[in-house]
Every structure is written in C-alpha cells, then in structure tokens.
Design a protein around this motif. Structure first.
Motif, PDB file in Angstrom:
ATOM      1  N   VAL A  29       0.837  -1.199   0.000  1.00 33.06           N
ATOM      2  CA  VAL A  29       0.000   0.000   0.000  1.00 33.06           C
ATOM      3  C   VAL A  29       0.875   1.253   0.000  1.00 33.06           C
ATOM      4  O   VAL A  29       0.595   2.228  -0.719  1.00 33.06           O
ATOM      5  N   ILE A  77      -5.154   7.986  -4.971  1.00 28.51           N
ATOM      6  CA  ILE A  77      -4.397   7.136  -4.050  1.00 28.51           C
ATOM      7  C   ILE A  77      -3.229   7.886  -3.421  1.00 28.51           C
ATOM      8  O   ILE A  77      -2.781   7.559  -2.320  1.00 28.51           O
ATOM      9  N   PHE A  80      -4.070   9.246  -0.086  1.00 25.61           N
ATOM     10  CA  PHE A  80      -4.478   8.319   0.974  1.00 25.61           C
ATOM     11  C   PHE A  80      -3.455   8.332   2.103  1.00 25.61           C
ATOM     12  O   PHE A  80      -2.244   8.318   1.862  1.00 25.61           O
ATOM     13  N   SER A  84      -2.737  -0.623   5.918  1.00 24.12           N
ATOM     14  CA  SER A  84      -3.414  -1.529   4.996  1.00 24.12           C
ATOM     15  C   SER A  84      -4.861  -1.779   5.395  1.00 24.12           C
ATOM     16  O   SER A  84      -5.733  -1.945   4.547  1.00 24.12           O
ATOM     17  N   PHE A  87      -6.773   1.004   4.251  1.00 30.46           N
ATOM     18  CA  PHE A  87      -6.857   0.998   2.784  1.00 30.46           C
ATOM     19  C   PHE A  87      -8.029   0.143   2.311  1.00 30.46           C
ATOM     20  O   PHE A  87      -8.735   0.521   1.364  1.00 30.46           O
ATOM     21  N   TRP A  90     -11.068   2.021   2.818  1.00 33.25           N
ATOM     22  CA  TRP A  90     -11.115   3.176   1.919  1.00 33.25           C
ATOM     23  C   TRP A  90     -11.604   2.786   0.529  1.00 33.25           C
ATOM     24  O   TRP A  90     -12.486   3.446  -0.043  1.00 33.25           O
TER      25      TRP A  90
END
Lengths: 191, 265
Positions: A29, A77, A80, A84, A87, A90
């Motif tokens: 990520v 992204i 962000f 993880s 993520f 998200w």
C-alpha cells in the motif's frame, strides 16, 4: 500485524512481480501511494474479484462499475493516508459510493437494478442462486453480509463504511444471515 | 452451538469467523452458501488494471491560449457599444417607443443626420448649403433689425454687430432693405432692440457722424450681395422710394451696378 497477499505469490510469473512478492500488504500500500505501478497492479489483482462480487449486489454490470472505482482509486491514491487496514475500508467506501451514485442515476432513469441471471454466464449456477437470495434480502442486511463475507472485513471496518456502530453491524449481519438461512431451508421461498 | 431453528447472534459471528478458517460448523447449508458467495476467481497474471497511477500523473498538455489583447478588447467593446447605442437610438427614433430621454435623443439625432444629409446633397448638387442649413433658425431677424436708411448706417452697424455672430447672410440684407420699411422697423426696434427713440433720432439727425464712420458695407462679401440685390431690385420695382437709397452704389461691385443700370433703364 502486516497481512500477506496470497495472490501475489500465485501470480509471480513475471519477473517484475517477483520483487513485490516479498512485500507485505502494508509495504504494498505504501509503495502504491508513492506511485508504484507494480504495487498498484498487485493491489488491483487482489481486490478486483472481490470488489466485482460486492458490486454485483448493486448493478448488473459490476465490471464496468468496478473499472470506474479503480480509476477513482488511482486518481486519489496519492492522497491516501493510513495503513493496509484503512486501505481496505477506503477502497470499499469508494466502491459503495460509486454504487450508490449509479443506483441513484438508474432510479432517476427508471431502470431496474435487479439481478439478471444472464449476467452470470460461466459462473456456478448455485452461486447465482445464492446471490439471488442475498439480493432479496433488505439492502442493509445484504450489504453488511457482503462486506463481511466477500470483502472479508470485520465489524468495525464495516461500521466505518456504512456509517453505523459495530453492534448495529453485528445485529444487521445476524438478521441477514438468519433470514438467508430461512430462505435456504425453505428452498428460496423464504419471503 | 445452536440448531437450525435457533440462530443466535453468536452463531452468526462464529459462522463468519469459521468461513475464513474452514472449520466445520452447524448451519451447513448456510455455510456452504456463504462459501459460494465468498469464493472468487483470481485474475490471470497478465491482467492489468484499467489505469495506473503513472498514467494519471502525466501532465495533460495544455493548449496555448493567447492572452487577451487589452487594446483590441477595448476597441471591440467600444465598437459593440456604439453599434448597440446607435441601434437603440434608431429604434427609438423610428418607433417612438422607449425611455423618454432615449427617444428625444433619437429624434434629435435623426434631425441632425437629416440636416447634414441635406447640406451634403446641396453641396453635391451645387446649391448653397450654408443658406439651406443656417437660414431656418433665424427667419425673422432681418425684417426686425434691419431698418437702416442711408443715414442710419451707424445704428445698423450696432445691430449688425449683434447679429454678426449668427450668420453672414444677415450682413447682406442690411443695406438692401427699402426706405419705407424703416418706419416699421423703427417701431419694432423700439420694442425689441430696446433702443431708445433718442438714440435713433440722434442717429438720423447726425449724418455727419455716419460719414466719419467707415461704411460696414465695404466689408460685406460680394456673392451674397449679388443675391440680395436681385431680390431687392425686384421688390424695389413696386416701391419708387427704394431707388433713392444713396449708399448702395458705393458698396456694390461693378457687375451689380451694371445690372442696376440695366434695370433702371
């Protein structure tokens, strides 16, 4: 604790992917956030099938909607911030919002979002039947079940996505599963 | 663990947790159904996402746009505003519909344009544009102010000084008026010009002063004199006293004198 991505080990045919295979999910990520195309590709391969399955609850063309979702993910992204676990929540939040927008547009146009079996050619017919049953559940029941079962999210992550408490998510999951179980035992005529 | 008929909240949480671990549990039918839904086909390794972050990071080529030229913008805006104003004025003048100031300005503009067009047409066709344009505003002034006899050139000079600013045609008509008109013009002068009778009587009774002062007729332009004399001669034929005007021959050029002599003959 970092989560290993099992699919990256299975898809290590390319030499370019070999470098990413050893990375855990957090590093993946992080690299994707910093603009790595390889890391983003691996993330996409890991989440794409489950996201398509989740979006199939909202539309008859989940692949198209999923492509739009990934375009939005790739666009934003870099902004962000999180690990993880965040993520996962998200990207499914983005998917849920896209599905909601699509459902709203279709509702304005008067088109139905009911599942059509012709959209599931090549899939297991039993799975189609189960998905049909899930879609027959109330929207909030079906959504939390799909997020917890298909997206593999726990109650706290689902609560953040749908905007409810963990207890409420657990209750909704229980009611949905109970109703689904009744449908299965009654041969799909549980309503 | 509960039976199928008693599905509790703990059972649902345990069922979901066992889906990942693969442990067997009750509610086998529900568990297999959830396994079917949760099972997804992995993508082939050659598959690529619809878009990559590097593709988005590429700058979009910007089409060069010329900055707006302020001079050209001003000129264009002035032209457009002028066209709009002229169109609105023309519409107001023609239709008479609209705000009162605009309509009045439109009418005035139309009159002005009409006058200019008439003057231009007179010039083109050979007519006297000055008379066509300037005579209508002062139609009655010559008959009122011009009452000089041959002896009253000084008073006529005063009146002419006031009227010189209006037009040159007035200068011409001063000496050409016949003498019988002087009585009427005196009456009108007493009322309008505000001159006292004493002044005029003094002017009439002192011809020597007139001789000392230069005649204003010497400064008159010759072409206009010719025009006025023609008219005056025609008028003089009806009145025999006009032939006695003493000052005309001195101011008139030689062609006019020949015309006068021919008329007298």
């Amino acid at each position: 604790m970092p989560e290993k991505i099992g699919t990256s080990q299975e898809q290590s045919g390319k030499s370019a992917d070999a470098h990413v295979d050893a990375l855990d999910f957090d590093q993946l990520v992080e690299e994707a956030v910093h603009g790595s195309d390889q890391a983003f590709t691996l993330l996409w391969r890991n989440f794409q099938p489950r996201m398509v399955r989740y979006l199939a609850m909202f539309t008859n063309e989940p692949e198209d909607l999923c492509s739009e979702v990934w375009i939005k993910i790739a666009t934003s992204i870099k902004s962000f911030q999180g690990d993880s676990k965040a993520f996962k929540g998200w990207i499914y939040t983005i998917a849920r919002n896209a599905a909601t927008d699509l459902a709203r547009k279709k509702a304005r146009g008067g088109t139905s979002v009911e599942l059509d079996e012709s959209d599931w050619i090549g899939e297991n017919s039993t799975m189609v039947e189960v998905m049909d049953l899930v879609k027959r559940l109330p929207q909030e029941y079906a959504e939390v079940i799909m997020l917890r079962v298909v997206a593999d999210l726990d109650a706290s992550e689902v609560a953040e996505i749908v905007g409810k408490t963990q207890g409420n998510v657990r209750v909704l999951t229980h009611r949905g599963l109970k109703q689904l179980n009744e449908m299965l035992t009654m041969g799909g005529d549980g309503r | 663990m509960s039976t199928n008929g008693d599905f509790s909240l703990e059972d649902s949480e345990e069922l979901i947790a066992n889906l990942k671990s693969g442990k067997p549990s009750d509610f086998q039918q529900l568990r297999s159904a959830l396994n079917l839904v949760a099972h997804v086909t992995e993508l082939p390794p050659t598959s690529i996402p619809p878009i990559l972050p590097s593709g988005i990071a590429q700058p979009v080529p910007i089409i060069p746009v010329k900055p707006a030229n302020p001079r050209r913008t001003i000129v264009t805006s002035v032209i457009v505003m002028g066209m709009f104003a002229s169109a609105s004025l023309a519409a107001a003048a023609v239709t008479g519909i609209g705000p009162a100031p605009i309509v009045s300005i439109g009418h005035q503009t139309a009159k002005f344009v009409k006058g200019v067009a008439g003057a231009v047409s007179n010039v083109v066709t050979g007519g006297n544009a000055d008379t066509a344009v300037t005579i209508p505003p002062v139609p009655t002034v010559p008959s009122v102010t011009l009452a000089p006899t041959g002896n009253e050139e000084s008073s006529s000079d005063n009146s002419n000084n006031n009227e010189e600013s209006n037009s040159e045609s007035l200068k011409v008509t001063i000496p050409l008026l016949p003498n019988p008109l002087t009585t009427e013009s005196k009456k009108s002068n007493e009322g309008k010009d505000g001159k006292s009778k004493e002044e005029k009587s003094h002017e009439s009774q002192s011809p020597t002063q007139e001789d000392s002062t230069p005649s204003p007729l010497s400064a008159l332009p010759t072409p206009s004199i010719k025009i006025e004399t023609d008219h005056s001669e025609n008028d003089d034929q009806t009145s025999p006293s006009i032939s006695k005007t003493p000052s005309l021959p001195t101011a008139l050029p030689s062609p006019i004198q020949s015309d006068d002599s021919s008329d007298d003959d």
